[in-house]
Design an enzyme around this catalytic site. Structure first.
Site, short mmCIF file in Angstrom:
data_model
loop_
_atom_site.label_atom_id
_atom_site.label_comp_id
_atom_site.label_asym_id
_atom_site.label_seq_id
_atom_site.Cartn_x
_atom_site.Cartn_y
_atom_site.Cartn_z
N GLY A 127 3.58 0.13 -11.28
CA GLY A 127 4.22 0.29 -9.98
C GLY A 127 4.03 -0.95 -9.15
N GLY A 128 4.27 -0.84 -7.85
CA GLY A 128 4.20 -1.99 -6.98
C GLY A 128 2.78 -2.51 -6.73
N MET A 129 1.78 -1.66 -6.97
CA MET A 129 0.42 -2.09 -6.69
C MET A 129 -0.56 -1.85 -7.83
SD MET A 129 -0.77 0.92 -4.02
CE MET A 129 -2.54 0.81 -4.33
N VAL B 77 -1.01 1.44 -15.21
CA VAL B 77 -1.73 2.53 -15.86
C VAL B 77 -1.73 2.28 -17.37
CG1 VAL B 77 -1.91 5.02 -16.23
CG2 VAL B 77 -1.03 4.14 -14.05
N LYS C 107 -6.09 3.60 -14.40
CA LYS C 107 -5.25 2.96 -13.40
C LYS C 107 -6.00 1.77 -12.82
CE LYS C 107 -2.57 4.10 -9.22
NZ LYS C 107 -2.17 5.20 -8.30
N ASP D 281 3.30 12.10 -0.52
CA ASP D 281 4.27 11.46 -1.40
C ASP D 281 4.56 12.34 -2.61
OD1 ASP D 281 6.06 9.42 -2.01
OD2 ASP D 281 4.62 8.32 -3.22
#
Length: 325
Positions: free
Chosen positions: A20-22, A25, A40, A134
């Site tokens: 993902g953006g940050m 995994v 992660k 979220d």
């Protein structure tokens, strides 16, 4: 073989399974227990905003409090200058989002089953005073046994969380965003209830209710537009289930279920025979419209008309008084 610096040697990283953006995994093997796990890790990006780092740290802190069969298990983690990682249960299965796309749309029994499991999981999450913020179909895994596993608490908050957000920036996914979040109000358990209601709509119909030309337009639709009843789209959907979706996605959070427990209880009976003749739920849609604040009222046409009328009456009274003197 993937190498992650400063990761305990008992973990053998096998391959990347998500990013993902940050964070990324990885699938790994715990050689001491011979158990597969998901690890992660924060991206090694020197330009990463401090807010992202703080959110990862907060996710690690909150993961320790949650223990539920519907949430991925937390095993261990670390956050320091050298390494940042979080070791979790590995779920063999697929994201709910992918599952819906493969099926086109889910039948009512399967949709209610998954939604009930998610609601039960969130009853336990909210019991720890944690709001996810979220919840979406890409943050829920469906195991090969059909079990729900809620994942990713990257922007979750608890009562003692520091809000790692930039001023004026809305946090969350626009397709599942409750109206109060669009208004930049604080998230509550009813915020997650709304997101689950949207997910239930998506499971039953095959896609979320709103899609604008961009993220802002999509978010504003949640605030301003009514969600079409699911049984108007597919008449085979029982009215009782359509009522569950309608109540969970009410514009005003006060009109939604008070808790995920209340939602799960309604879901557990919505397909029962004794609810076949249930009538359409009537929500006070006029009360759901955002109330104008005093600045909006002062600048409104109604205020101008009222002011002119008032001044005209005062002037007439003054004229009459002078005439009678």
């Amino acid at each position: 073989m993937v190498k992650i610096p400063h990761l305990p040697p008992k973990f053998e990283v096998l391959r990347e399974i998500g990013s993902g953006g940050m964070a990324k995994v990885y699938l790994a093997l715990n050689k001491e227990t011979n158990q597969k796990v998901a690890i992660k890790t924060l991206l090694n990006d020197p330009n990463m905003p401090l807010t992202n780092k703080n959110r990862f740290k907060e996710e690690l802190r909150l993961a320790k409090y949650i223990s539920s069969p519907y949430v991925v298990k937390f095993y261990e983690g670390s956050y320091n200058a050298d390494t940042q990682y979080l070791v979790m249960e590995y779920v063999e299965g697929k994201m709910l989002k992918d599952y819906i796309e493969e099926q086109g749309r889910l039948n009512v029994d399967e949709a209610v089953n998954f939604a009930t499991q998610i609601a039960k999981g969130f009853s336990e999450i909210h019991a720890q005073n944690i709001v996810h913020r979220d919840l979406k179909t890409s943050n829920v895994m469906i195991s090969i046994l059909g079990e729900v596993k809620i994942i990713d608490f990257g922007i979750a908050i608890s009562d003692d969380s520091v809000r790692y957000t930039q001023t004026g920036r809305v946090i969350g996914s626009v397709h599942y965003m409750a109206p109060e979040i669009v208004n930049q109000e604080n998230a509550t358990p009813q915020t997650d209830v709304y997101a689950l209601g949207i997910m239930l709509f998506e499971m039953l119909i095959g896609e979320p209710p709103f899609k604008g030309k961009d993220a802002l337009e999509t978010a504003l639709k949640h605030k301003k537009e009514e969600i079409k009843p699911v049984n108007q789209i597919f008449p085979s959907i029982p009215q009782a289930l359509a009522n569950v979706v309608a109540k969970a996605t009410a514009k005003r959070k006060e009109d939604r279920y008070l808790s995920m427990r209340q939602l799960s209880q309604d879901l557990s009976t919505c397909l029962n025979q004794n609810r076949i003749t249930e009538k359409k739920i009537e929500l006070n849609t006029s009360s759901q419209k955002p109330k104008k604040d005093w600045k909006e009222f002062v600048n409104s046409r109604l205020f101008v008309i009222a002011s002119v009328s008032f001044l005209a009456i005062v002037a007439l009274i003054i004229v009459l008084v002078i005439a009678l003197m």
